[in-house]
Scaffold this active site. Structure first.
Site, PDB file in Angstrom:
ATOM      1  N   HIS A 182      27.845 -31.744  18.242  1.00 24.11           N
ATOM      2  CA  HIS A 182      27.947 -30.805  19.357  1.00 24.11           C
ATOM      3  C   HIS A 182      29.323 -30.174  19.391  1.00 24.11           C
ATOM      4  CE1 HIS A 182      29.096 -34.772  20.928  1.00 24.11           C
ATOM      5  NE2 HIS A 182      29.878 -34.149  21.797  1.00 24.11           N
ATOM      6  N   HIS A 188      31.411 -32.015  16.249  1.00 25.33           N
ATOM      7  CA  HIS A 188      31.644 -33.442  16.066  1.00 25.33           C
ATOM      8  C   HIS A 188      30.454 -34.254  16.547  1.00 25.33           C
ATOM      9  CE1 HIS A 188      32.804 -32.679  20.244  1.00 25.33           C
ATOM     10  NE2 HIS A 188      32.623 -33.972  20.490  1.00 25.33           N
ATOM     11  N   ARG A 230      30.799 -38.362  31.248  1.00 28.49           N
ATOM     12  CA  ARG A 230      29.978 -38.815  30.122  1.00 28.49           C
ATOM     13  C   ARG A 230      29.892 -40.332  30.097  1.00 28.49           C
ATOM     14  NH1 ARG A 230      32.450 -37.864  24.433  1.00 28.49           N
ATOM     15  NH2 ARG A 230      33.191 -39.991  24.732  1.00 28.49           N
ATOM     16  N   ASP A 269      30.046 -37.983  18.453  1.00 27.66           N
ATOM     17  CA  ASP A 269      30.955 -38.802  19.240  1.00 27.66           C
ATOM     18  C   ASP A 269      31.350 -40.104  18.549  1.00 27.66           C
ATOM     19  OD1 ASP A 269      31.192 -37.088  21.416  1.00 27.66           O
ATOM     20  OD2 ASP A 269      29.483 -37.952  22.481  1.00 27.66           O
TER      21      ASP A 269
END
Length: 312
Positions: free
Chosen positions: A257, A101, A272, A103
């Site tokens: 990723h 995916h 994150r 983000d």
């Protein structure tokens, strides 16, 4: 105070098409402009960069460093602790995203950069893979590049989580539905976006794609799988084995990723922070557009006007 300057930076490639490790830097909000410029240059060139030994970073330092790259932005549906921008990626709360995916592509102006800090790492497994979507596009045969340039796809944060994780506990499914899809987004993006800083063309796909416009479900799925297979070619990927204190930064406009779910029940905790991006534009100059909802109270990610969790 940090004393790192651009001349102190070392940049070592770790993959032929993606990935580099940066040394000689102590990350934080006090980095000088030359050091930040060096990091940004390496990031644009290598798509994902890694830093070892950043154990000094806490939530404040993490967010202060992010501000040097742009404006930190909160996740549009998943609340973070104490109103911070840092989002917890916690294995004990289902944060094992074993899927490719980019983000937050279910909103128009999805993040430009993601900065991930390792806090607790399992004794084995739990690696993350990244793929270069620019080299994936460049490597397509010419007829497929022409086709991709003409396509647009609808992205959504509502997908079949139960099918993806058939062994998920009922409470995990309930949490997903109540939190991640608390607001349901539909956004139309070009399948190929022109990178606003490098000018490269990148494939904009991943697990948030619901359908390719103008195609039946079966044809859409086959075409998605065809392009996605080029992104996932081993030559286009790099794999990082985490250590506590590591930091990874990736260009979310030119990568996908995949967080590998192979550490059994061991704890894996990361934090994150994302940096705001801009609205993608296709090769034809047409920007992405928000389909629904038409407006929301939170202006994050450019979704309030229609202009402007994925885990690792």
């Amino acid at each position: 105070m940090s004393t790192a300057t651009r001349t102190d930076l070392t940049v070592t490639k770790i993959g032929g098409r993606i990935g580099a490790e940066i040394g000689g830097v102590r990350l934080g909000g006090d980095l000088d402009a030359d050091a930040v410029a060096g990091i940004r240059s390496a990031l644009l060139a290598h798509k994902v960069v890694f830093f070892r030994g950043q154990d000094h970073l806490d939530e404040d330092g993490h967010e202060a460093f992010a501000e040097l790259l742009g404006a930190p932005v909160a996740h549009p549906t998943v609340p973070s602790a104490d109103g911070r921008y840092a989002l917890g990626i916690d294995s004990h709360h289902g944060a094992r995203a074993n899927q490719w995916h980019t983000d937050v592509t279910f909103v128009p102006a999805y993040p430009a950069f993601s900065i991930l800090r390792a806090v607790t790492i399992p004794p084995y497994g739990g690696n993350t893979l990244w793929a270069n979507t620019a080299t994936a596009y460049a490597g397509l045969p010419e007829p497929l590049r022409v086709l991709a340039d003409s396509l647009r796809a609808v992205h959504s944060n509502e997908y079949d989580y139960a099918a993806l994780k058939p062994d998920a506990l009922p409470e995990a499914l309930a949490q997903y539905r109540e939190v991640f899809t608390s607001t349901k987004f539909l956004t139309e993006h070009p399948v190929v976006r022109v990178h606003p800083e490098t000018g490269e063309r990148t494939l904009l796909l991943g697990n948030f794609v619901q359908r390719i416009n103008g195609l039946t479900g079966r044809d859409s799925r086959l075409l998605q799988d065809l392009f996605q297979a080029h992104i996932e070619l081993p030559e286009n990927t790099v794999r990082w084995q985490w250590q506590a204190g590591d930091v990874a930064i990736w260009d979310n406009r030119a990568t996908q990723h995949y967080g590998v779910d192979d550490s059994d029940d061991h704890e894996r905790t990361l934090r994150r922070v994302t940096v705001d991006g801009d609205v993608p534009v296709g090769p034809d100059g047409v920007p992405s557009r928000l389909i629904s909802p038409e407006s929301v109270p939170d202006p994050a990610f450019g979704i309030a006007s229609g202009a402007s969790t994925s885990e690792a």
